[in-house]
Design a protein around this motif. Structure first.
Motif, PDB file in Angstrom:
ATOM      1  N   GLY A  86     -47.197 -11.290  -3.261  1.00 16.29           N
ATOM      2  CA  GLY A  86     -46.962 -11.000  -4.673  1.00 16.29           C
ATOM      3  C   GLY A  86     -45.506 -10.737  -4.974  1.00 16.29           C
ATOM      4  O   GLY A  86     -44.970 -11.195  -6.000  1.00 16.29           O
ATOM      5  N   LEU A  87     -44.832 -10.010  -4.094  1.00 13.43           N
ATOM      6  CA  LEU A  87     -43.416  -9.696  -4.287  1.00 13.43           C
ATOM      7  C   LEU A  87     -42.561 -10.958  -4.210  1.00 13.43           C
ATOM      8  O   LEU A  87     -41.680 -11.184  -5.056  1.00 13.43           O
ATOM      9  CB  LEU A  87     -42.968  -8.681  -3.236  1.00 13.43           C
ATOM     10  N   LYS A  88     -42.811 -11.776  -3.197  1.00 15.02           N
ATOM     11  CA  LYS A  88     -42.045 -13.019  -3.042  1.00 15.02           C
ATOM     12  C   LYS A  88     -42.234 -13.929  -4.254  1.00 15.02           C
ATOM     13  O   LYS A  88     -41.271 -14.507  -4.767  1.00 15.02           O
ATOM     14  CB  LYS A  88     -42.480 -13.739  -1.764  1.00 15.02           C
ATOM     15  N   THR A  89     -43.480 -14.054  -4.720  1.00 16.13           N
ATOM     16  CA  THR A  89     -43.763 -14.910  -5.877  1.00 16.13           C
ATOM     17  C   THR A  89     -43.048 -14.407  -7.122  1.00 16.13           C
ATOM     18  O   THR A  89     -42.443 -15.180  -7.872  1.00 16.13           O
ATOM     19  CB  THR A  89     -45.279 -14.962  -6.121  1.00 16.13           C
ATOM     20  N   ALA A  90     -43.110 -13.088  -7.347  1.00 11.69           N
ATOM     21  CA  ALA A  90     -42.486 -12.510  -8.538  1.00 11.69           C
ATOM     22  C   ALA A  90     -40.968 -12.652  -8.499  1.00 11.69           C
ATOM     23  O   ALA A  90     -40.330 -12.943  -9.518  1.00 11.69           O
ATOM     24  CB  ALA A  90     -42.875 -11.044  -8.674  1.00 11.69           C
ATOM     25  N   LEU A  91     -40.351 -12.466  -7.347  1.00  7.88           N
ATOM     26  CA  LEU A  91     -38.900 -12.596  -7.239  1.00  7.88           C
ATOM     27  C   LEU A  91     -38.471 -14.054  -7.372  1.00  7.88           C
ATOM     28  O   LEU A  91     -37.456 -14.353  -8.017  1.00  7.88           O
ATOM     29  CB  LEU A  91     -38.416 -12.020  -5.908  1.00  7.88           C
ATOM     30  N   SER A  92     -39.243 -14.959  -6.773  1.00  4.98           N
ATOM     31  CA  SER A  92     -38.903 -16.386  -6.873  1.00  4.98           C
ATOM     32  C   SER A  92     -38.899 -16.835  -8.321  1.00  4.98           C
ATOM     33  O   SER A  92     -38.040 -17.619  -8.742  1.00  4.98           O
ATOM     34  CB  SER A  92     -39.905 -17.227  -6.070  1.00  4.98           C
ATOM     35  N   GLY A  93     -39.847 -16.332  -9.108  1.00  3.87           N
ATOM     36  CA  GLY A  93     -39.905 -16.691 -10.508  1.00  3.87           C
ATOM     37  C   GLY A  93     -38.722 -16.186 -11.310  1.00  3.87           C
ATOM     38  O   GLY A  93     -38.491 -16.634 -12.442  1.00  3.87           O
ATOM     39  N   ARG A  94     -37.983 -15.247 -10.736  1.00  2.00           N
ATOM     40  CA  ARG A  94     -36.792 -14.710 -11.409  1.00  2.00           C
ATOM     41  C   ARG A  94     -35.506 -15.203 -10.754  1.00  2.00           C
ATOM     42  O   ARG A  94     -34.427 -14.684 -11.021  1.00  2.00           O
ATOM     43  CB  ARG A  94     -36.853 -13.174 -11.392  1.00  2.00           C
ATOM     44  N   ARG A 157     -29.975   4.952  -8.468  1.00  3.74           N
ATOM     45  CA  ARG A 157     -30.561   3.712  -8.999  1.00  3.74           C
ATOM     46  C   ARG A 157     -31.844   3.417  -8.233  1.00  3.74           C
ATOM     47  O   ARG A 157     -31.959   2.425  -7.524  1.00  3.74           O
ATOM     48  CB  ARG A 157     -29.554   2.566  -8.878  1.00  3.74           C
ATOM     49  N   THR A 158     -32.804   4.309  -8.399  1.00  2.00           N
ATOM     50  CA  THR A 158     -34.062   4.195  -7.669  1.00  2.00           C
ATOM     51  C   THR A 158     -35.246   4.387  -8.599  1.00  2.00           C
ATOM     52  O   THR A 158     -35.152   5.059  -9.618  1.00  2.00           O
ATOM     53  CB  THR A 158     -34.154   5.246  -6.545  1.00  2.00           C
ATOM     54  N   THR A 159     -36.373   3.798  -8.222  1.00  2.00           N
ATOM     55  CA  THR A 159     -37.654   4.052  -8.882  1.00  2.00           C
ATOM     56  C   THR A 159     -38.732   3.666  -7.884  1.00  2.00           C
ATOM     57  O   THR A 159     -38.436   3.239  -6.772  1.00  2.00           O
ATOM     58  CB  THR A 159     -37.786   3.262 -10.196  1.00  2.00           C
ATOM     59  N   TYR A 160     -39.995   3.824  -8.288  1.00  2.00           N
ATOM     60  CA  TYR A 160     -41.063   3.462  -7.352  1.00  2.00           C
ATOM     61  C   TYR A 160     -42.285   2.944  -8.096  1.00  2.00           C
ATOM     62  O   TYR A 160     -42.449   3.145  -9.299  1.00  2.00           O
ATOM     63  CB  TYR A 160     -41.444   4.638  -6.448  1.00  2.00           C
ATOM     64  N   VAL A 161     -43.138   2.236  -7.334  1.00  2.00           N
ATOM     65  CA  VAL A 161     -44.394   1.688  -7.835  1.00  2.00           C
ATOM     66  C   VAL A 161     -45.502   2.154  -6.903  1.00  2.00           C
ATOM     67  O   VAL A 161     -45.349   2.103  -5.676  1.00  2.00           O
ATOM     68  CB  VAL A 161     -44.368   0.146  -7.867  1.00  2.00           C
ATOM     69  N   THR A 162     -46.600   2.616  -7.457  1.00  2.00           N
ATOM     70  CA  THR A 162     -47.724   3.056  -6.633  1.00  2.00           C
ATOM     71  C   THR A 162     -49.021   2.794  -7.377  1.00  2.00           C
ATOM     72  O   THR A 162     -49.022   2.306  -8.511  1.00  2.00           O
ATOM     73  CB  THR A 162     -47.586   4.553  -6.274  1.00  2.00           C
ATOM     74  N   SER A 163     -50.132   3.096  -6.733  1.00  2.00           N
ATOM     75  CA  SER A 163     -51.449   2.970  -7.361  1.00  2.00           C
ATOM     76  C   SER A 163     -51.985   4.342  -7.725  1.00  2.00           C
ATOM     77  O   SER A 163     -51.501   5.369  -7.226  1.00  2.00           O
ATOM     78  CB  SER A 163     -52.433   2.279  -6.403  1.00  2.00           C
ATOM     79  N   ASP A 164     -53.005   4.368  -8.559  1.00  2.00           N
ATOM     80  CA  ASP A 164     -53.672   5.616  -8.910  1.00  2.00           C
ATOM     81  C   ASP A 164     -54.581   6.009  -7.742  1.00  2.00           C
ATOM     82  O   ASP A 164     -55.806   5.837  -7.799  1.00  2.00           O
ATOM     83  CB  ASP A 164     -54.470   5.442 -10.198  1.00  2.00           C
ATOM     84  N   ASN A 165     -53.971   6.531  -6.698  1.00  2.00           N
ATOM     85  CA  ASN A 165     -54.722   6.878  -5.489  1.00  2.00           C
ATOM     86  C   ASN A 165     -55.702   8.014  -5.728  1.00  2.00           C
ATOM     87  O   ASN A 165     -56.833   7.994  -5.242  1.00  2.00           O
ATOM     88  CB  ASN A 165     -53.745   7.258  -4.370  1.00  2.00           C
ATOM     89  N   VAL A 166     -55.272   9.021  -6.485  1.00  2.00           N
ATOM     90  CA  VAL A 166     -56.138  10.173  -6.761  1.00  2.00           C
ATOM     91  C   VAL A 166     -57.358   9.725  -7.578  1.00  2.00           C
ATOM     92  O   VAL A 166     -58.505  10.031  -7.234  1.00  2.00           O
ATOM     93  CB  VAL A 166     -55.360  11.274  -7.502  1.00  2.00           C
ATOM     94  N   GLY A 167     -57.099   8.983  -8.657  1.00  2.00           N
ATOM     95  CA  GLY A 167     -58.187   8.526  -9.508  1.00  2.00           C
ATOM     96  C   GLY A 167     -59.124   7.566  -8.796  1.00  2.00           C
ATOM     97  O   GLY A 167     -60.348   7.600  -8.999  1.00  2.00           O
ATOM     98  N   GLY A 168     -58.562   6.700  -7.949  1.00  2.00           N
ATOM     99  CA  GLY A 168     -59.400   5.749  -7.209  1.00  2.00           C
ATOM    100  C   GLY A 168     -60.324   6.449  -6.230  1.00  2.00           C
ATOM    101  O   GLY A 168     -61.507   6.095  -6.117  1.00  2.00           O
ATOM    102  N   ALA A 169     -59.792   7.441  -5.510  1.00  2.00           N
ATOM    103  CA  ALA A 169     -60.621   8.198  -4.568  1.00  2.00           C
ATOM    104  C   ALA A 169     -61.707   8.967  -5.306  1.00  2.00           C
ATOM    105  O   ALA A 169     -62.862   9.027  -4.857  1.00  2.00           O
ATOM    106  CB  ALA A 169     -59.747   9.146  -3.762  1.00  2.00           C
ATOM    107  N   GLY A 299     -49.869  -7.057  -9.125  1.00  7.32           N
ATOM    108  CA  GLY A 299     -49.143  -6.142 -10.004  1.00  7.32           C
ATOM    109  C   GLY A 299     -48.062  -5.374  -9.281  1.00  7.32           C
ATOM    110  O   GLY A 299     -46.989  -5.114  -9.840  1.00  7.32           O
ATOM    111  N   PHE A 300     -48.318  -5.011  -8.022  1.00  5.86           N
ATOM    112  CA  PHE A 300     -47.301  -4.350  -7.206  1.00  5.86           C
ATOM    113  C   PHE A 300     -46.052  -5.218  -7.132  1.00  5.86           C
ATOM    114  O   PHE A 300     -44.930  -4.756  -7.353  1.00  5.86           O
ATOM    115  CB  PHE A 300     -47.830  -4.118  -5.785  1.00  5.86           C
ATOM    116  N   GLY A 301     -46.255  -6.488  -6.757  1.00  9.68           N
ATOM    117  CA  GLY A 301     -45.117  -7.385  -6.603  1.00  9.68           C
ATOM    118  C   GLY A 301     -44.374  -7.600  -7.898  1.00  9.68           C
ATOM    119  O   GLY A 301     -43.136  -7.565  -7.934  1.00  9.68           O
ATOM    120  N   THR A 302     -45.118  -7.811  -8.997  1.00 10.71           N
ATOM    121  CA  THR A 302     -44.484  -8.043 -10.294  1.00 10.71           C
ATOM    122  C   THR A 302     -43.711  -6.819 -10.760  1.00 10.71           C
ATOM    123  O   THR A 302     -42.567  -6.927 -11.219  1.00 10.71           O
ATOM    124  CB  THR A 302     -45.547  -8.417 -11.344  1.00 10.71           C
ATOM    125  N   ALA A 303     -44.321  -5.636 -10.650  1.00  9.61           N
ATOM    126  CA  ALA A 303     -43.662  -4.408 -11.102  1.00  9.61           C
ATOM    127  C   ALA A 303     -42.414  -4.118 -10.281  1.00  9.61           C
ATOM    128  O   ALA A 303     -41.371  -3.721 -10.831  1.00  9.61           O
ATOM    129  CB  ALA A 303     -44.631  -3.235 -11.019  1.00  9.61           C
TER     130      ALA A 303
END
Length: 341
Positions: A86-94, A157-169, A299-303
């Motif tokens: 997903g990350l490779k695809t999203a970056l290639s598109g940009r 110049r940092t940020t992060y991407v994660t999933s709703d781990n608490v809600g999913g569990a 979504g991880f890769g795109t974000a």
């Protein structure tokens, strides 16, 4: 070698549009960009990367920093393979390439930063390996655009991407309870990782909300891999009170648990219901089909791609992204009821 004019004629656009696809992809309509990129790949068109780099002072390469120690099997985990695609695809598109970094600089605190500078990378994506060691800290504090997957990072110049781990569990425990299960155990992920810690948090919170007793002997540490899930399930089967359901914080651990349950002569879901987390491809293939909490790997890769390119372009670090999860119900908890997915 195909020329820019041949590519433009094939796509029905101007050479200037083709040039923008490779030099300023963010200003081109996404459908046009995809059309040109696919056609370029088909006819073997290669943009003049050297000229583009000189003109923009960019390498148009983003590095991937992950622990590549041969003793750690992270590279083969199917969830991370999906993330990489997903990350490779999203970056290639940009208009960017993805370069995987393998650093071995004798434990130097600037090991990752040296590799980034050596390859003149425009930005980096970091994958959480459970440690926040000096090389990662030095890189994040350097001012290089950094996007981390699954853990917060500190830097200008940092940020992060994660999933709703608490809600999913919590959704996994809620589903098991609604299916009539009352003795719900968990095979937890390593607490040094954010997903491991948060999924355990979600499990405990939902158990408390539903008035279900928390039994320390029903919480067994796993490692996100098959063998760890198998060993953890063996321990749960030896508990004084055998659980009637198990939430595993990763699908590979859940599949390992299914093997241990079958080996003990028990049936899923009749004797023990099982829920995993990730929705890796084998989850739908193992009998009786694994109910699991699906993460949005694309979504991880795109974000991550959007965030790192935004910072490379001079924008402020985007706010952290927490992607939603979805419960996918299969045979390991009895199959979907009316209205369930």
């Amino acid at each position: 070698m195909a020329t820019i004019r041949e590519l433009a004629r094939l796509c029905g656009v101007s050479p200037a549009t083709v040039s923008r696809v490779f030099n300023s992809p963010e200003v081109v309509n996404p459908k046009t960009r995809e059309l040109v990129l696919r056609a370029a790949e088909r006819i073997g068109y290669l943009p003049n990367e050297s000229a583009r780099t000189l003109a923009t002072k960019r390498s148009f390469m983003v590095g991937l920093v992950w622990d590549t120690d041969h003793r750690r099997p992270g590279w083969r985990h199917p969830f991370f393979q999906d993330i990489l695609i997903g990350l490779k695809t999203a970056l290639s598109g940009r208009g960017y390439h993805l370069l995987m970094l393998a650093t071995n600089d004798g434990g130097r605190p600037d090991a990752h930063l040296r590799a980034v500078r050596r390859h003149n990378l425009d930005g980096v994506v970091l994958i959480d390996n459970g440690t926040w060691d000096p090389p990662l800290r030095t890189l994040a504090e350097s001012g290089v655009p950094c996007v981390s997957l699954d853990r917060p990072v500190e830097g200008p110049r940092t940020t992060y991407v994660t999933s709703d781990n608490v809600g999913g569990a919590a959704a996994a425990v809620r589903h098991l309870h609604e299916r009539g299960r009352r003795t719900i155990a968990t095979i937890a992920g390593p607490e040094r990782t954010r997903p491991g810690a948060e999924r355990l948090q979600g499990y405990r919170a939902e158990m408390a909300r539903r008035g279900l007793p928390y039994r320390p002997e029903h919480v067994v540490q796993g490692d996100f891999y098959l063998a760890g899930g198998y060993a953890a399930m063996r321990r749960l089967l030896e508990a004084e009170e055998r659980p009637d359901a198990v939430f595993a914080a990763g699908d590979e651990m859940a599949i390992g648990a299914l093997h241990a349950i079958a080996e003990a002569g028990l049936k899923v879901p009749q004797d023990i219901a099982v829920v995993g987390f990730d929705d890796i491809e084998p989850a739908a293939l193992v009998p009786p089909g694994l109910t699991t909490v699906a993460q949005d790997t694309a979504g991880f890769g795109t974000a991550a791609a959007e965030a790192v390119v935004t910072m490379i372009d001079g924008g402020d670090p985007p706010p952290p992204r927490v992607l939603p999860t979805t419960l996918v119900v299969r045979g390991s908890t009895g199959g979907p009821l009316r209205g369930e997915r």
